[in-house]
Design a protein around this motif. Structure first.
Motif: not given
Length: 475
Positions: A440-441, A436, A459, A448, A302, A457, A444-445
């Motif tokens: 994530y798509e 959300i 990222v 949180e 991701r 978040l 890269r998280v």
């Protein structure tokens, strides 16, 4: 196994070594033609080669070599002129059997002075069973005119295909997707149209009429008009299919994309299968892949990384096919990273690499970041691999059959995209929790945290993806 080989038709290769072509390049071209012909379903039993300043205008080869070729096909070895083809063939055979000359033989021109003893008919592996059989196909390693092909057919009694014809026929048999089939059929019809000839009794001109031929239009002209109309229909269908493809590519815009490019049979599909775990076709044949396949890198990361397997390149690719497959090469043009795949075990891979880079440069893809992959190094000795390291210090040596090599390549691909990613913080209000999945798509998280306002978040993502996510959150 032997029975299957006996059932395959036989072919003879024909090549003319022109000025500026050295022995190694000439041999490599003929070897490649042999593989193309084998892919088409024929066994090559001999090669007729000749050194000339130019192709013979009448039938490619000089008179002596033409007779050598005819011995392998059962033909007369001469090109009749003037009279109908069927009558001339019979007369030529009678003349050959009686040992008398044929007054109607076309002036072919003798072999060039430097041809003596050079490039005779070289037998290929085939066994005693094949030696007793005659070849039914002559494959010429050049683009030849319709009249040259017709003269060769008359002299040999065999079907004649030039290099473009062989490649187009392979494409026609291997195309699977609707887009590829349409593109190949257009190229095939463009190739066939100028090679149409009058059949017996078909050359008369007809009156016009509803549903009939136009006034004064011969059968040959009618056939050519039908081909032009069919090409126009196919182009309309292709335009509709390509609009759909453009829509699909637009949906993937902004995603991380890798395109595998390279010469045909360099191992692109094997790498595609190893990197993505997909069941793409892998075969030791030229042009086994004609359709662009897009799959996600596996195991997935991701944001997701997409890998494209593209059609392979080859020297002397027919211009119609280059133009037709321009749309499949758009995957390379729109990729974030190009992986040039070369078969390091092939002694001509440097020339093959030059062909690949030349075609991609024509479509403007030379500016796309790229990496060179020297594939199939498991077939090389350690000394040969050391020499390649000195010659190509930036290249990655690997074999698609070795899992550790594939894993290292996967990490290198991920690292390439990681270096252009930046860290940022996104505020996700509770009212926008539906986004959300989008976050994530495309990012890269890292962490949180939630408070009274919503989620914060941390990222890592590409700048363009971050801008898009921020615009969605601000609405």
């Amino acid at each position: 196994m032997t029975t299957t080989n006996q059932e395959r038709s036989l072919a003879v290769l024909v090549g003319v070594q022109l000025p500026g072509i050295d022995d190694v390049e000439h041999a490599a071209d003929l070897a490649e033609l042999g593989r193309l012909v084998h892919t088409l379903g024929f066994d090559v039993i001999a090669t007729v080669s000749q050194r000339r300043s130019a192709l013979a205008a009448a039938a490619v080869l000089g008179e002596g070599k033409l007779r050598e070729l005819a011995e392998l096909t059962g033909g007369s070895g001469v090109v009749p002129s003037g009279a109908p083809e069927r009558k001339n063939k019979a007369r030529a055979r009678r003349a050959a059997e009686s040992g008398e000359g044929d007054e109607d033989e076309v002036e072919l021109g003798g072999d060039d002075g430097d041809d003596a003893g050079d490039g005779g008919a070289e037998p290929r592996a085939g066994g005693a069973g094949q030696a007793a059989r005659l070849a039914t196909v002559v494959a010429v390693d050049h683009d030849i005119s319709p009249s040259q092909a017709r003269n060769l057919e008359r002299a040999t009694g065999a079907q004649v295909l030039d290099r473009a014809g062989v490649i187009i026929e392979i494409f026609h048999r291997h195309a699977r997707s609707r887009e590829a089939k349409l593109e190949v059929e257009i190229a095939r019809l463009n190739y066939v149209a100028p090679r149409l000839r009058e059949t017996g009794g078909g050359g008369d001109r007809q009156r016009g009429g509803i549903g009939g031929k136009g006034a004064g239009e011969s059968a040959l002209e009618l056939d050519r008009r039908k081909i032009r109309d069919r090409i126009a229909e196919l182009k309309e269908e292709l335009a509709a299919v390509q609009r759909e493809q453009t829509t699909r590519r637009a949906l993937r815009q902004g995603q991380r994309r890798v395109a595998l490019v390279g010469y045909t049979n360099a191992g692109k599909s094997s790498l595609m299968r190893a990197l993505t775990g997909s069941e793409v076709l892998v075969a030791d044949k030229l042009f086994a892949t004609l359709d662009t396949t897009v799959r996600a890198l596996h195991p997935e990361v991701r944001p997701r990384i997409l890998v494209s397997d593209t059609v392979g390149f080859i020297k002397k690719l027919p211009h119609d096919l280059v133009a037709s497959f321009r749309s499949t090469l758009d995957e390379a043009l729109e990729a974030s990273l190009l992986l040039y795949v070369a078969d390091a075990s092939d002694p001509t891979f440097r020339d093959q690499l030059a062909v690949t880079r030349g075609v991609l440069s024509e479509i403007g893809a030379s500016e796309v970041p790229s990496r060179l992959l020297l594939n199939k190094v498991d077939r090389l000795s350690e000394e040969e691999r050391d020499a390649l390291r000195l010659e190509f210090p930036e290249a990655t040596q690997l074999s698609a059959k070795i899992p550790d090599d594939v894993a290292a390549l996967r990490e290198a691909i991920i690292a390439f995209f990681e270096q252009s990613m930046v860290e940022a913080e996104l505020l996700l209000p509770y009212a926008k929790q539906s986004l959300i999945g989008e976050i994530y798509e495309n990012a890269r998280v890292l962490s949180e945290e939630y408070d009274d306002v919503g989620g914060r978040l941390s990222v890592r993502a590409h700048a363009a993806a971050l801008d898009r996510l921020r615009s969605l959150l601000a609405r």
